[in-house]
Design an enzyme around this catalytic site. Structure first.
Site, mmCIF file in Angstrom:
data_model
loop_
_atom_site.group_PDB
_atom_site.id
_atom_site.type_symbol
_atom_site.label_atom_id
_atom_site.label_comp_id
_atom_site.label_asym_id
_atom_site.label_seq_id
_atom_site.Cartn_x
_atom_site.Cartn_y
_atom_site.Cartn_z
ATOM 1 N N LEU A 220 0.829 -1.203 -0.084
ATOM 2 C CA LEU A 220 0.155 0.102 0.103
ATOM 3 C C LEU A 220 0.918 1.373 0.110
ATOM 4 C CD1 LEU A 220 -2.539 -1.101 3.012
ATOM 5 C CD2 LEU A 220 -2.740 -1.531 0.457
ATOM 6 N N GLY A 221 1.810 1.053 0.640
ATOM 7 C CA GLY A 221 2.672 2.380 0.851
ATOM 8 C C GLY A 221 4.111 2.093 1.664
ATOM 9 N N HIS B 230 -0.435 6.446 8.509
ATOM 10 C CA HIS B 230 0.560 5.419 8.975
ATOM 11 C C HIS B 230 2.024 5.555 8.449
ATOM 12 C CE1 HIS B 230 1.739 1.062 9.829
ATOM 13 N NE2 HIS B 230 2.628 1.405 8.795
ATOM 14 N N GLU B 231 2.223 6.051 7.076
ATOM 15 C CA GLU B 231 3.596 6.172 6.459
ATOM 16 C C GLU B 231 3.998 7.636 7.156
ATOM 17 O OE1 GLU B 231 4.746 3.705 5.255
ATOM 18 O OE2 GLU B 231 2.994 2.475 4.734
ATOM 19 N N HIS C 14 6.189 0.420 14.245
ATOM 20 C CA HIS C 14 4.915 -0.242 14.331
ATOM 21 C C HIS C 14 4.772 -0.305 15.797
ATOM 22 C CE1 HIS C 14 5.598 -1.689 9.963
ATOM 23 N NE2 HIS C 14 4.857 -1.007 10.036
ATOM 24 N N ASP D 18 8.767 -0.590 20.552
ATOM 25 C CA ASP D 18 8.445 0.485 19.719
ATOM 26 C C ASP D 18 9.171 1.494 20.132
ATOM 27 O OD1 ASP D 18 6.857 1.165 21.714
ATOM 28 O OD2 ASP D 18 5.222 1.422 20.313
ATOM 29 N N VAL E 263 8.034 3.506 22.404
ATOM 30 C CA VAL E 263 7.119 4.101 23.167
ATOM 31 C C VAL E 263 6.530 3.505 24.394
ATOM 32 C CG1 VAL E 263 4.741 5.191 22.551
ATOM 33 C CG2 VAL E 263 6.637 5.321 20.916
ATOM 34 N N THR F 13 2.332 2.830 24.456
ATOM 35 C CA THR F 13 1.929 1.757 23.426
ATOM 36 C C THR F 13 1.889 0.289 24.114
ATOM 37 O OG1 THR F 13 3.758 1.754 22.288
ATOM 38 C CG2 THR F 13 1.730 3.211 21.481
#
Ligand code: ARG
Ligand code: ZN
Ligand code: CA
Length: 239
Positions: free
Chosen positions: A113-114, A153-154, A163, A174, A176, A179
């Protein structure tokens, strides 16, 4: 803090048929979605489970369309090796990567997708690439990736986000804190709670792999990680 961060956006449409030559309205719809998602004005943020509402973040990052390039090409698939980013390869050269986000809209192929470049890389390939049928929410689109969240997202990656499963097992971070740990991507539209690694996954985070309509939040930790790039000496600059 830094206040609002402002990022000019150059969109480069490279097409091999008229459908891929997406309309100005489709391009603007994606800019509008970026502004909603990075300013917490997306309506679906209200779906956030109570467990995560205290970390639901307004990143306060604004995007302004600065220019559109259109280029016809006989090439129907571009892959992920950055060839679309160079006029010498039939693509379009990057514009002012020091201060602008460049988005190449072209068919990648291979079901992709990207893809994005993380900060700190080669300026000549800086930015994100998104397939035309996954860009914006009006025009030439392919469900369930028809709400502009591939670009959200990108751009998350472009602003240094990983991710949420850290691309590894439970202990892979990640970077973070807020999350929850997970051991892999979620797909489709998961029901809440989805439990992995002894905690509820934040499946509705933009940095998971769920359908567009099932992702609708960044966390406060992700916001801090993105905005740190714009501090003095950081890898990106706001205008
Ligand atoms: N780089 C990912 C891919 O191409 C993008 C996933 C975006 N997810 C989405 N729901 N739009 O697979
Ligand atoms: Zn990704
Ligand atoms: Ca985490």
């Amino acid at each position: 803090g830094l206040g609002s961060i402002n990022i000019p956006v150059y969109v480069h449409v490279i097409y091999s048929n008229s459908q891929e030559n997406i309309s100005d309205a489709q391009i603007q719809s994606q800019i509008d979605i970026l502004n909603a998602d990075f300013n917490l004005t997306n309506n679906d943020a209200s779906l956030t489970p109570a467990e995560f509402t205290d970390v639901l973040a307004d990143a306060d990052i604004n995007f302004t369309l600065a220019g559109v390039t259109r280029k016809a090409s006989s090439r129907t698939e571009w892959g992920t090796r950055d060839e679309m980013k160079f006029a010498s390869n039939g693509g379009v050269d990057v514009v002012t990567p020091e201060s602008a986000l460049n988005i190449w809209v072209c068919n990648i192929g291979g079901g992709i997708l990207g893809y994005a470049q993380f900060p700190g890389g080669d300026p000549s390939t800086d930015g994100v690439v998104v397939g035309p049928q996954f860009f914006g929410d009006t025009g030439y689109l392919s469900a369930p990736f028809d709400k502009g969240r591939t670009t959200t997202h990108e751009v998350g990656h472009y602003l240094n986000l990983r991710h949420i499963w850290g691309d590894g097992r439970c202990k892979q971070d990640d970077f973070v804190a807020d999350t929850p740990s997970s051991d892999g991507p979620n797909y489709g539209c998961p029901s809440y709670p989805t439990v992995n690694c002894r905690s509820n996954d934040m499946t509705m985070n933009y940095m998971d792999y769920v359908n567009d309509e099932c992702m609708y939040m960044f966390s406060e930790g992700q916001k801090a990680r993105m905005r740190a790039l714009f501090a003095a000496g950081g890898a990106r600059e706001s205008i």
